[in-house]
Design a protein around this motif. Sequence first.
Motif, PDB file in Angstrom:
ATOM      1  N   ARG A   1     -23.602  -7.530  38.001  1.00 59.90           N
ATOM      2  CA  ARG A   1     -23.013  -7.237  36.568  1.00 59.90           C
ATOM      3  C   ARG A   1     -22.517  -8.416  35.613  1.00 59.90           C
ATOM      4  O   ARG A   1     -22.996  -8.310  34.432  1.00 59.90           O
ATOM      5  N   GLU A   2     -22.114  -9.215  36.565  1.00 60.16           N
ATOM      6  CA  GLU A   2     -21.475 -10.487  35.851  1.00 60.16           C
ATOM      7  C   GLU A   2     -22.907 -11.297  35.071  1.00 60.16           C
ATOM      8  O   GLU A   2     -22.548 -11.682  34.007  1.00 60.16           O
ATOM      9  N   ALA A   3     -23.768 -11.187  35.918  1.00 55.14           N
ATOM     10  CA  ALA A   3     -24.941 -11.916  35.519  1.00 55.14           C
ATOM     11  C   ALA A   3     -25.914 -11.082  34.314  1.00 55.14           C
ATOM     12  O   ALA A   3     -26.036 -11.578  33.288  1.00 55.14           O
ATOM     13  N   TYR A   4     -26.024  -9.967  34.918  1.00 49.22           N
ATOM     14  CA  TYR A   4     -27.152  -9.186  34.001  1.00 49.22           C
ATOM     15  C   TYR A   4     -26.538  -8.255  32.929  1.00 49.22           C
ATOM     16  O   TYR A   4     -27.336  -7.858  32.137  1.00 49.22           O
ATOM     17  N   GLN A   5     -25.214  -7.756  33.199  1.00 49.48           N
ATOM     18  CA  GLN A   5     -24.731  -6.895  32.253  1.00 49.48           C
ATOM     19  C   GLN A   5     -23.963  -7.669  31.379  1.00 49.48           C
ATOM     20  O   GLN A   5     -23.780  -7.569  29.959  1.00 49.48           O
ATOM     21  N   PHE A   6     -23.163  -8.642  31.728  1.00 47.62           N
ATOM     22  CA  PHE A   6     -22.123  -9.461  30.941  1.00 47.62           C
ATOM     23  C   PHE A   6     -22.786 -10.851  30.534  1.00 47.62           C
ATOM     24  O   PHE A   6     -22.326 -11.719  29.674  1.00 47.62           O
ATOM     25  N   ASN A   7     -23.985 -11.124  31.233  1.00 47.40           N
ATOM     26  CA  ASN A   7     -24.721 -12.087  30.712  1.00 47.40           C
ATOM     27  C   ASN A   7     -24.034 -13.739  30.960  1.00 47.40           C
ATOM     28  O   ASN A   7     -24.381 -14.580  30.294  1.00 47.40           O
ATOM     29  N   ASN A   8     -23.054 -13.575  31.996  1.00 40.45           N
ATOM     30  CA  ASN A   8     -22.284 -14.786  32.200  1.00 40.45           C
ATOM     31  C   ASN A   8     -23.068 -15.336  33.422  1.00 40.45           C
ATOM     32  O   ASN A   8     -22.916 -15.263  34.629  1.00 40.45           O
ATOM     33  N   TYR A   9     -24.096 -16.343  33.059  1.00 39.62           N
ATOM     34  CA  TYR A   9     -25.005 -16.972  34.262  1.00 39.62           C
ATOM     35  C   TYR A   9     -24.183 -18.016  35.085  1.00 39.62           C
ATOM     36  O   TYR A   9     -24.173 -17.853  36.314  1.00 39.62           O
ATOM     37  N   GLY A  10     -23.583 -18.582  34.501  1.00 40.13           N
ATOM     38  CA  GLY A  10     -22.646 -19.596  35.074  1.00 40.13           C
ATOM     39  C   GLY A  10     -21.454 -19.085  35.958  1.00 40.13           C
ATOM     40  O   GLY A  10     -21.440 -19.202  37.506  1.00 40.13           O
TER      41      GLY A  10
ATOM     42  N   GLN B   1     -28.832 -13.371  47.390  1.00 39.19           N
ATOM     43  CA  GLN B   1     -28.025 -13.309  46.066  1.00 39.19           C
ATOM     44  C   GLN B   1     -27.795 -14.730  45.772  1.00 39.19           C
ATOM     45  O   GLN B   1     -27.773 -15.161  44.580  1.00 39.19           O
ATOM     46  N   ALA B   2     -27.816 -15.861  46.800  1.00 43.24           N
ATOM     47  CA  ALA B   2     -27.778 -17.119  46.237  1.00 43.24           C
ATOM     48  C   ALA B   2     -28.685 -17.787  45.461  1.00 43.24           C
ATOM     49  O   ALA B   2     -28.343 -18.434  44.581  1.00 43.24           O
ATOM     50  N   ILE B   3     -30.054 -17.059  45.501  1.00 37.19           N
ATOM     51  CA  ILE B   3     -31.121 -17.552  44.663  1.00 37.19           C
ATOM     52  C   ILE B   3     -31.392 -16.797  43.525  1.00 37.19           C
ATOM     53  O   ILE B   3     -32.258 -16.898  42.303  1.00 37.19           O
ATOM     54  N   MET B   4     -30.769 -15.410  43.469  1.00 34.73           N
ATOM     55  CA  MET B   4     -31.127 -14.497  42.556  1.00 34.73           C
ATOM     56  C   MET B   4     -31.107 -14.830  40.954  1.00 34.73           C
ATOM     57  O   MET B   4     -32.135 -14.561  40.353  1.00 34.73           O
ATOM     58  N   ILE B   5     -30.056 -15.401  40.633  1.00 34.86           N
ATOM     59  CA  ILE B   5     -29.778 -15.718  39.207  1.00 34.86           C
ATOM     60  C   ILE B   5     -31.009 -16.850  38.604  1.00 34.86           C
ATOM     61  O   ILE B   5     -31.554 -16.670  37.825  1.00 34.86           O
ATOM     62  N   PRO B   6     -30.950 -18.159  39.695  1.00 29.90           N
ATOM     63  CA  PRO B   6     -31.715 -19.035  39.126  1.00 29.90           C
ATOM     64  C   PRO B   6     -33.278 -18.718  39.230  1.00 29.90           C
ATOM     65  O   PRO B   6     -34.138 -19.062  38.521  1.00 29.90           O
ATOM     66  N   LEU B   7     -33.488 -17.739  40.228  1.00 26.63           N
ATOM     67  CA  LEU B   7     -34.739 -17.251  40.213  1.00 26.63           C
ATOM     68  C   LEU B   7     -35.473 -16.678  39.177  1.00 26.63           C
ATOM     69  O   LEU B   7     -36.648 -16.962  38.598  1.00 26.63           O
ATOM     70  N   VAL B   8     -34.671 -15.846  38.350  1.00 23.51           N
ATOM     71  CA  VAL B   8     -34.986 -15.285  37.067  1.00 23.51           C
ATOM     72  C   VAL B   8     -35.387 -16.467  36.041  1.00 23.51           C
ATOM     73  O   VAL B   8     -36.385 -16.473  35.576  1.00 23.51           O
TER      74      VAL B   8
ATOM     75  N   VAL C   1     -35.502 -24.760  45.592  1.00 33.24           N
ATOM     76  CA  VAL C   1     -35.212 -25.119  44.421  1.00 33.24           C
ATOM     77  C   VAL C   1     -34.174 -24.259  43.773  1.00 33.24           C
ATOM     78  O   VAL C   1     -33.019 -24.632  43.065  1.00 33.24           O
ATOM     79  N   PRO C   2     -34.239 -22.871  43.820  1.00 34.61           N
ATOM     80  CA  PRO C   2     -33.472 -22.027  43.164  1.00 34.61           C
ATOM     81  C   PRO C   2     -31.729 -22.215  43.842  1.00 34.61           C
ATOM     82  O   PRO C   2     -30.770 -21.955  43.163  1.00 34.61           O
ATOM     83  N   ILE C   3     -31.831 -22.592  45.038  1.00 39.30           N
ATOM     84  CA  ILE C   3     -30.423 -22.748  45.864  1.00 39.30           C
ATOM     85  C   ILE C   3     -29.736 -23.738  45.120  1.00 39.30           C
ATOM     86  O   ILE C   3     -28.540 -23.529  44.581  1.00 39.30           O
ATOM     87  N   ILE C   4     -30.458 -24.733  44.856  1.00 41.12           N
ATOM     88  CA  ILE C   4     -30.017 -25.992  44.473  1.00 41.12           C
ATOM     89  C   ILE C   4     -29.275 -25.872  42.979  1.00 41.12           C
ATOM     90  O   ILE C   4     -28.375 -26.002  42.480  1.00 41.12           O
ATOM     91  N   SER C   5     -30.373 -25.120  42.107  1.00 38.67           N
ATOM     92  CA  SER C   5     -29.955 -25.068  40.670  1.00 38.67           C
ATOM     93  C   SER C   5     -28.878 -23.854  40.598  1.00 38.67           C
ATOM     94  O   SER C   5     -28.156 -24.012  39.741  1.00 38.67           O
ATOM     95  N   GLY C   6     -28.973 -22.896  41.561  1.00 38.33           N
ATOM     96  CA  GLY C   6     -27.959 -22.154  41.536  1.00 38.33           C
ATOM     97  C   GLY C   6     -26.386 -22.649  41.806  1.00 38.33           C
ATOM     98  O   GLY C   6     -25.506 -22.351  41.063  1.00 38.33           O
TER      99      GLY C   6
ATOM    100  N   LYS D   1     -38.948 -17.464  34.410  1.00 38.33           N
ATOM    101  CA  LYS D   1     -39.293 -17.257  33.063  1.00 38.33           C
ATOM    102  C   LYS D   1     -39.962 -18.517  32.540  1.00 38.33           C
ATOM    103  O   LYS D   1     -40.542 -18.653  31.653  1.00 38.33           O
ATOM    104  N   ASP D   2     -39.421 -19.654  33.354  1.00 31.63           N
ATOM    105  CA  ASP D   2     -39.936 -21.057  32.929  1.00 31.63           C
ATOM    106  C   ASP D   2     -41.474 -21.189  33.285  1.00 31.63           C
ATOM    107  O   ASP D   2     -42.399 -21.886  32.454  1.00 31.63           O
ATOM    108  N   PHE D   3     -41.802 -20.351  34.234  1.00 27.19           N
ATOM    109  CA  PHE D   3     -43.432 -20.442  34.491  1.00 27.19           C
ATOM    110  C   PHE D   3     -44.157 -19.147  33.947  1.00 27.19           C
ATOM    111  O   PHE D   3     -45.328 -18.719  34.225  1.00 27.19           O
ATOM    112  N   SER D   4     -43.351 -18.666  32.978  1.00 28.59           N
ATOM    113  CA  SER D   4     -43.997 -17.147  32.395  1.00 28.59           C
ATOM    114  C   SER D   4     -44.508 -16.123  33.597  1.00 28.59           C
ATOM    115  O   SER D   4     -45.679 -15.611  33.355  1.00 28.59           O
ATOM    116  N   LEU D   5     -43.860 -16.261  34.541  1.00 31.79           N
ATOM    117  CA  LEU D   5     -44.039 -15.181  35.470  1.00 31.79           C
ATOM    118  C   LEU D   5     -42.922 -14.107  35.576  1.00 31.79           C
ATOM    119  O   LEU D   5     -43.144 -13.209  36.469  1.00 31.79           O
TER     120      LEU D   5
END
Lengths: 278, 297
Positions: B257-266, A120-127, B33-38, A131-135
């Motif tokens: 749900r917060e992310a994908y239903q309500f679209n609040n990514y932050g 879950q820690a990477i779930m949102i940024p991964l998407v 990278v996703p961990i850091i960006s998250g 997207k950025d890579f068109s993958l």
Amino acid sequence: MRINKQSLNEKIVGLIMIFVAVLWLIPIYFIVINSFKDLRGVVIFTEKFPDSFNFDNFIEVWKVSGFPQLFMNSMIITVVSVLGILLFSSMAGYKLSRNGGKGAHFLILYFILVLIIPFQAIMIPLVKLLKDFSLIDNRFGMIIVYIALQSPLAIFLYHGAVKSVPRELEDSASIDGAGPIRTFFTIILPLLGPITTTIIILNALWIWNDFLMPLILITTSYKKTIPIGTTALFFGRYANKWHLGITAIFLATIPMITFYLIAQKRIIKGVTNGSIKG
Amino acid sequence: MKIILNSKKTKETALWLFFVGPIFILFTMFFFVPIISGIVYSFTDWDAINSDFNFVGLKNYIFALSIDTDFVASLGRTFYLAFFNVVLTNVLAMLFASALVSNFKHNNKIRTAIFLPNVISMVICGFIWQVMFTKIIGKFGVATGLGFLDRSWLGDPDTVLFSILLVSLWYGVGYVMTIDIAALQSVNESLIEAASLEGANGWQTFWKVKLPVILPTVMVGVFMNVSGSLKMFDLVFSLTGGGPGRASELAMLNVYREAYQFNNYGLGSAKAVILSVIIIAITIFQFRITAKNEVEM
């Protein structure tokens, strides 16, 4: 006398366990029998054994839901991901095991992060990244992610297994003039069969049955895997059409149950090896 | 001489790149990278509608932990369910495993049946049990006179978590049981014989002789179960969808749900970070305990 009493005890415990096993199979039984009924039969006589075996539901679900496509997607994604995991993790596990030292130690710790930090820690940024890579919404993109996330555990298992392969093998191969890459693929890798089987089994089960990744990465219906495709059917086209929903569930379970019945011993072994060594 | 050394070093570097490079790059790109960006996103007001976002400091964290009572409630629910799930799964698994290491001739078939749910996708298991809860169990209760069975198992906030627990046990016991059986079979026969000669009964033999030997393996089963329970998602998604209302909404479903239903990514990212930190803390705590146990043994 003592032995008799013991075997009697064993029989009583055995009978209790048979009862438990039957209890465990009951849900599957009801799914199977209801797949052969029409809507009325499912809703009113859910618990009854069907009067006749009617395959209409299967034909309907097979044709309309695009089940063959779902099956192919699951198959391709699982097979290619597992092959990728095997290739990359065996190579890395080998190198890290043979050329230990500070760098190797650090890299292993780096890879082990995946066992500590949850998905879950990477779930949102991964998407967004995909997207950025068109993958995004792309089966190939999902395969890449599976390889990236599932390889570390396999590296760990290979790292341990390589230790039991004698170094003399490489030395003699090197005297014979074989380079390190060829030595790895022709001499070392074939010796890692048992742990490779474990890795195949664990990852195949995991990737085939995974739900969250395809849920967030795949949107187009013909690209979906069986778990996510069946879910879409259940909540979508077959909402309230219980007979078709149940048949879709049954169809979804058939490939893995078949695999289980064929490869049962290896699956059990894979589960125990994976947890004792992992 | 120097040139030869250099080329040897270059060759070694090339080998490292060849063997470890590909997975290092993939892992870094799709995990690190996703961990850091998250973590970065968790301090922003990023949503699906606007492409640019602003940094908002700790606002998301404060909101998630003090204003969003649903999220805090979902965390509590997750711990509550995870606790009972871990305890009951492991107790049942050990009971079954102990029963199945006997010489009874059908043991293999029984084991096959109890492990079976594990090869089925968890989301599909949720659907299977939706049919059980809504169509079968009630009728069974009416037919057998056990009237209390005839109720809305998934529609009643008082029973919905219990229903999820039941399915989770049905799904998870077989896996842990398989690990426990292997562990029990690895116990040296002569140890058990010695204990029985000393006059120890089955119960004492289990606690004093077998359990200390198999504990490290058993703990692996417990750990997998703990982290699996805290991340539970698929099952709730298909079985209850978090309902009725939010009565069975677990933490993962709330984040999703917060992310994908309500679209609040932050905000979703902040919640994901909170949940992850909790899981990481528990994992590290577990590692420490086992490390300590192993030293003591």
